[in-house]
Write a protein that holds these residues in place. Structure first.
Motif, mmCIF file in Angstrom:
data_model
loop_
_atom_site.group_PDB
_atom_site.id
_atom_site.type_symbol
_atom_site.label_atom_id
_atom_site.label_comp_id
_atom_site.label_asym_id
_atom_site.label_seq_id
_atom_site.Cartn_x
_atom_site.Cartn_y
_atom_site.Cartn_z
ATOM 1 N N GLN A 1 0.825 -1.205 0.000
ATOM 2 C CA GLN A 1 0.000 0.000 0.000
ATOM 3 C C GLN A 1 0.864 1.262 0.000
ATOM 4 O OE1 GLN A 1 -3.434 0.211 2.680
ATOM 5 N NE2 GLN A 1 -3.156 -1.948 3.138
ATOM 6 N N ASP A 2 1.907 1.263 0.824
ATOM 7 C CA ASP A 2 2.776 2.435 0.897
ATOM 8 C C ASP A 2 3.525 2.650 -0.417
ATOM 9 O OD1 ASP A 2 2.001 2.944 3.464
ATOM 10 O OD2 ASP A 2 3.657 1.853 4.391
ATOM 11 N N THR A 3 3.889 1.561 -1.072
ATOM 12 C CA THR A 3 4.556 1.689 -2.369
ATOM 13 C C THR A 3 3.604 2.276 -3.410
ATOM 14 O OG1 THR A 3 5.933 -0.245 -1.856
ATOM 15 C CG2 THR A 3 5.841 0.442 -4.155
ATOM 16 N N MET A 4 2.350 1.817 -3.392
ATOM 17 C CA MET A 4 1.362 2.348 -4.336
ATOM 18 C C MET A 4 1.084 3.829 -4.082
ATOM 19 S SD MET A 4 -1.441 -0.697 -4.958
ATOM 20 C CE MET A 4 -2.064 -0.610 -3.279
ATOM 21 N N LEU A 5 0.968 4.200 -2.809
ATOM 22 C CA LEU A 5 0.751 5.611 -2.493
ATOM 23 C C LEU A 5 1.967 6.447 -2.882
ATOM 24 C CD1 LEU A 5 -1.107 5.675 0.956
ATOM 25 C CD2 LEU A 5 -1.960 6.412 -1.266
ATOM 26 N N GLY A 6 3.163 5.886 -2.713
ATOM 27 C CA GLY A 6 4.370 6.578 -3.161
ATOM 28 C C GLY A 6 4.367 6.792 -4.661
ATOM 29 N N PHE A 7 3.903 5.781 -5.404
ATOM 30 C CA PHE A 7 3.777 5.908 -6.856
ATOM 31 C C PHE A 7 2.815 7.041 -7.218
ATOM 32 C CE2 PHE A 7 2.019 4.829 -11.009
ATOM 33 C CZ PHE A 7 3.132 4.436 -11.723
ATOM 34 N N PRO B 1 -4.673 3.432 -7.484
ATOM 35 C CA PRO B 1 -4.055 2.931 -6.246
ATOM 36 C C PRO B 1 -4.450 3.746 -5.013
ATOM 37 C CG PRO B 1 -2.414 4.025 -7.623
ATOM 38 C CD PRO B 1 -3.654 3.873 -8.452
ATOM 39 N N GLU B 2 -4.710 5.022 -5.216
ATOM 40 C CA GLU B 2 -5.127 5.876 -4.107
ATOM 41 C C GLU B 2 -6.495 5.440 -3.572
ATOM 42 O OE1 GLU B 2 -3.949 10.259 -4.164
ATOM 43 O OE2 GLU B 2 -6.098 10.298 -4.538
ATOM 44 N N GLY B 3 -7.463 5.228 -4.480
ATOM 45 C CA GLY B 3 -8.784 4.773 -4.059
ATOM 46 C C GLY B 3 -8.728 3.415 -3.382
ATOM 47 N N ILE C 1 1.182 20.086 -4.456
ATOM 48 C CA ILE C 1 2.472 19.837 -3.807
ATOM 49 C C ILE C 1 2.310 19.859 -2.293
ATOM 50 C CG2 ILE C 1 4.804 20.746 -3.465
ATOM 51 C CD1 ILE C 1 4.670 21.739 -6.386
ATOM 52 N N PHE C 2 1.473 20.765 -1.794
ATOM 53 C CA PHE C 2 1.205 20.821 -0.354
ATOM 54 C C PHE C 2 0.623 19.491 0.122
ATOM 55 C CE2 PHE C 2 -1.661 21.434 3.182
ATOM 56 C CZ PHE C 2 -0.918 22.186 4.073
ATOM 57 N N VAL C 3 -0.361 18.968 -0.603
ATOM 58 C CA VAL C 3 -1.000 17.715 -0.205
ATOM 59 C C VAL C 3 0.001 16.567 -0.221
ATOM 60 C CG1 VAL C 3 -2.653 15.971 -0.980
ATOM 61 C CG2 VAL C 3 -3.352 18.353 -0.829
ATOM 62 N N VAL C 4 0.858 16.517 -1.250
ATOM 63 C CA VAL C 4 1.846 15.441 -1.338
ATOM 64 C C VAL C 4 2.784 15.474 -0.134
ATOM 65 C CG1 VAL C 4 3.835 14.588 -2.630
ATOM 66 C CG2 VAL C 4 1.766 15.224 -3.842
ATOM 67 N N SER C 5 3.282 16.670 0.199
ATOM 68 C CA SER C 5 4.236 16.793 1.298
ATOM 69 C C SER C 5 3.570 16.651 2.659
ATOM 70 C CB SER C 5 4.950 18.149 1.203
ATOM 71 O OG SER C 5 5.841 18.331 2.290
ATOM 72 N N HIS C 6 2.366 17.192 2.796
ATOM 73 C CA HIS C 6 1.711 17.250 4.095
ATOM 74 C C HIS C 6 0.950 15.974 4.428
ATOM 75 C CE1 HIS C 6 0.192 19.465 7.541
ATOM 76 N NE2 HIS C 6 -1.056 19.151 7.229
ATOM 77 N N GLU C 7 0.449 15.286 3.403
ATOM 78 C CA GLU C 7 -0.429 14.139 3.643
ATOM 79 C C GLU C 7 0.155 12.819 3.135
ATOM 80 O OE1 GLU C 7 -3.305 14.451 5.179
ATOM 81 O OE2 GLU C 7 -3.718 16.589 5.129
ATOM 82 N N VAL C 8 0.508 12.794 1.834
ATOM 83 C CA VAL C 8 0.791 11.501 1.203
ATOM 84 C C VAL C 8 2.135 10.932 1.648
ATOM 85 C CG1 VAL C 8 0.964 10.261 -0.974
ATOM 86 C CG2 VAL C 8 -0.590 12.208 -0.779
ATOM 87 N N ILE C 9 3.202 11.715 1.539
ATOM 88 C CA ILE C 9 4.521 11.184 1.890
ATOM 89 C C ILE C 9 4.608 10.775 3.362
ATOM 90 C CG2 ILE C 9 6.970 11.786 2.101
ATOM 91 C CD1 ILE C 9 6.719 13.321 -0.515
ATOM 92 N N PRO C 10 4.137 11.614 4.315
ATOM 93 C CA PRO C 10 4.154 11.137 5.709
ATOM 94 C C PRO C 10 3.376 9.835 5.908
ATOM 95 C CG PRO C 10 3.776 13.499 5.655
ATOM 96 C CD PRO C 10 3.689 13.015 4.233
ATOM 97 N N GLU C 11 2.253 9.681 5.189
ATOM 98 C CA GLU C 11 1.469 8.452 5.313
ATOM 99 C C GLU C 11 2.256 7.240 4.818
ATOM 100 O OE1 GLU C 11 -1.495 5.705 6.023
ATOM 101 O OE2 GLU C 11 -1.280 7.765 6.759
ATOM 102 N N THR C 12 3.019 7.404 3.727
ATOM 103 C CA THR C 12 3.787 6.274 3.190
ATOM 104 C C THR C 12 4.963 5.910 4.088
ATOM 105 O OG1 THR C 12 5.227 7.703 1.849
ATOM 106 C CG2 THR C 12 3.197 6.908 0.821
ATOM 107 N N HIS C 13 5.428 6.829 4.927
ATOM 108 C CA HIS C 13 6.575 6.567 5.807
ATOM 109 C C HIS C 13 6.150 6.144 7.206
ATOM 110 C CE1 HIS C 13 9.687 9.105 3.348
ATOM 111 N NE2 HIS C 13 8.946 8.317 2.587
#
Length: 309
Positions: A88-94, A210-212, A270-282
Motif C-alpha cells: 500500500q505504501d509503495t502504491m501511495l508513493g507511486f 491505487p489511491e482509491g 504539492i502541499f498535499v503530497v508533502s503534508h499528507e501523502v509522503i508522511p502516510e507512506t513513511h
C-alpha cells in the motif's frame, strides 16, 4: 506561589502564541478565498460573454473521470482482499510521484510559458506562478486548519471534530486531499490546450486507482464493511468534480488568471503530497519502497507527458 505564577504566565504565553497562529491562518485562508471567489465571479461573467462551453465540458469530463477512477480503485479492494502495508505504501508513493511530476510538468512549466506570453519582463512570469502557488498553499492550510478531519499521526483535527465519527473525519481528510487534484484538472483545460489538459488528467486518473484502493483498505481497517468502505472511498472522488468546476472557474476568463490558476493548483497539489501523502507512506517504516514507488511514479508521468503532450 511563585511556581504557580510562573506556570500561569507560561500558560498565557502559550495561549497567546496559539491565538496568533490561528489568526494568521484565518487571515491567510481569507485572502486565498477572496481571491478565488473574485476570480470565479469575474471569469464566470467572461465565460458567459465569450462562450466557454467546450472548456467547461472538458473540465467536467475530467472531473467525472477522477471520480470514476477513484471508484475503480475503491471497488478493487473487494476483489483483492487484504494487501500488505508495504505494498500500500509503495502504491501511495507511486501516486505521490505522479502528482509531483504532474505539478511540475503539466502545471508549473505551462503556467510560466502562459505568463511569458503575456508579460515580457524577465522573472515576472515566474513570480506570477509562484504567487498562484502561494495562494494554493494558503487555501489548503486554511482548509486543513478549519475543516474537521483526521490524520493517523495527529488524530482528530479542526473545529467540531469531537462531535464527528472517526470514519467521517477520515472521509473529510481524503476529500480535502482530492480537491486540489480536481482543481488541477479544471485549470489544465481553461486555455483549451489539450497538450496540457490531457496528460495531466490522464496522470491524475491513473494515480487515483491505487489511491482509491488504499483509502478503501484503510476504511476497512476502521471497521467498515467491505462494501461500505468501497462506497465511502468512492464518494471522496466527488470532490474532484467540484474541484474541476472551481478550477475552470478561477482560470477561464482573464488572461493572467490562467497562469495564476495553474500555479494555485500546483501549490495545492504539492502541499498535499508533502503534508499528507509522503508522511502516510513513511508511517509504517516503509520509507525505501515508498520512495522507490515515488520515483517510479515520477518516471511514469514523464513518459505519459512525452507520449500525450
Amino acid at each position: 506561589m511563585e511556581q504557580a505564577q510562573a506556570l500561569n504566565d507560561s500558560f498565557r504565553a502559550a495561549l497567546k502564541r496559539e491565538l496568533i497562529r490561528h489568526r494568521f491562518a484565518a487571515i491567510g485562508m481569507s485572502v486565498a478565498l477572496i481571491v478565488v471567489l473574485l476570480l470565479l465571479l469575474q471569469n464566470s461573467i467572461v465565460a458567459v460573454q465569450n462562450g466557454g462551453g467546450e472548456r467547461l465540458q472538458n473540465a467536467m469530463l475530467g472531473g467525472v473521470g477522477g471520480f470514476v477512477s477513484t471508484a475503480v480503485g475503491a471497488f478493487l479492494a473487494l476483489m483483492l482482499g487484504n494487501i500488505k502495508a508495504r505494498t500500500q505504501d509503495t502504491m501511495l508513493g507511486f501516486a505521490a510521484g505522479m502528482m509531483l511530476a504532474a505539478s511540475t510538468f503539466s502545471l508549473i512549466l505551462p503556467g510560466i510559458e502562459a505568463a511569458e506570453a503575456l508579460i515580457s519582463m524577465p522573472m515576472l512570469p515566474v513570480a506570477v506562478v509562484i504567487t498562484g502557488m502561494g495562494l494554493g498553499v494558503l487555501l489548503m492550510l486554511g482548509l486543513d486548519r478549519f475543516t474537521p478531519h483526521e490524520h493517523d499521526n495527529e488524530g482528530p483535527c479542526g473545529p467540531g471534530c469531537e462531535r464527528i465519527g472517526r470514519v467521517w473525519l477520515f472521509f473529510l481528510a481524503i476529500a480535502l486531499h482530492n480537491l486540489p487534484e480536481g482543481m488541477a484538472i479544471g485549470v489544465s483545460f481553461a486555455d483549451n490546450d489539450m497538450s496540457v489538459g490531457v496528460p495531466l488528467t490522464a496522470a491524475i486518473l491513473f494515480q487515483n486507482v491505487p489511491e482509491g484502493l488504499a483509502v478503501a483498505l484503510a476504511l476497512r481497517a476502521a471497521m467498515l464493511s467491505p462494501i461500505m468502505a468501497a462506497v465511502v472511498a468512492s464518494g471522496t472522488g466527488l470532490m474532484e468534480l467540484l474541484g474541476a468546476f472551481v478550477g475552470i472557474g478561477i482560470s477561464g476568463g482573464m488572461p493572467l488568471a490562467y497562469p495564476v490558476g495553474l500555479g494555485l493548483a500546483a501549490g495545492a497539489m504539492i502541499f498535499v503530497v508533502s503534508h499528507e501523502v509522503i508522511p502516510e507512506t513513511h508511517r509504517n517504516g516503509h520509507q525505501t519502497p515508498a520512495t522507490l514507488g515515488l520515483m517510479g511514479g515520477f518516471a511514469a508521468m514523464l513518459v505519459l507527458d512525452a507520449a500525450l503532450g
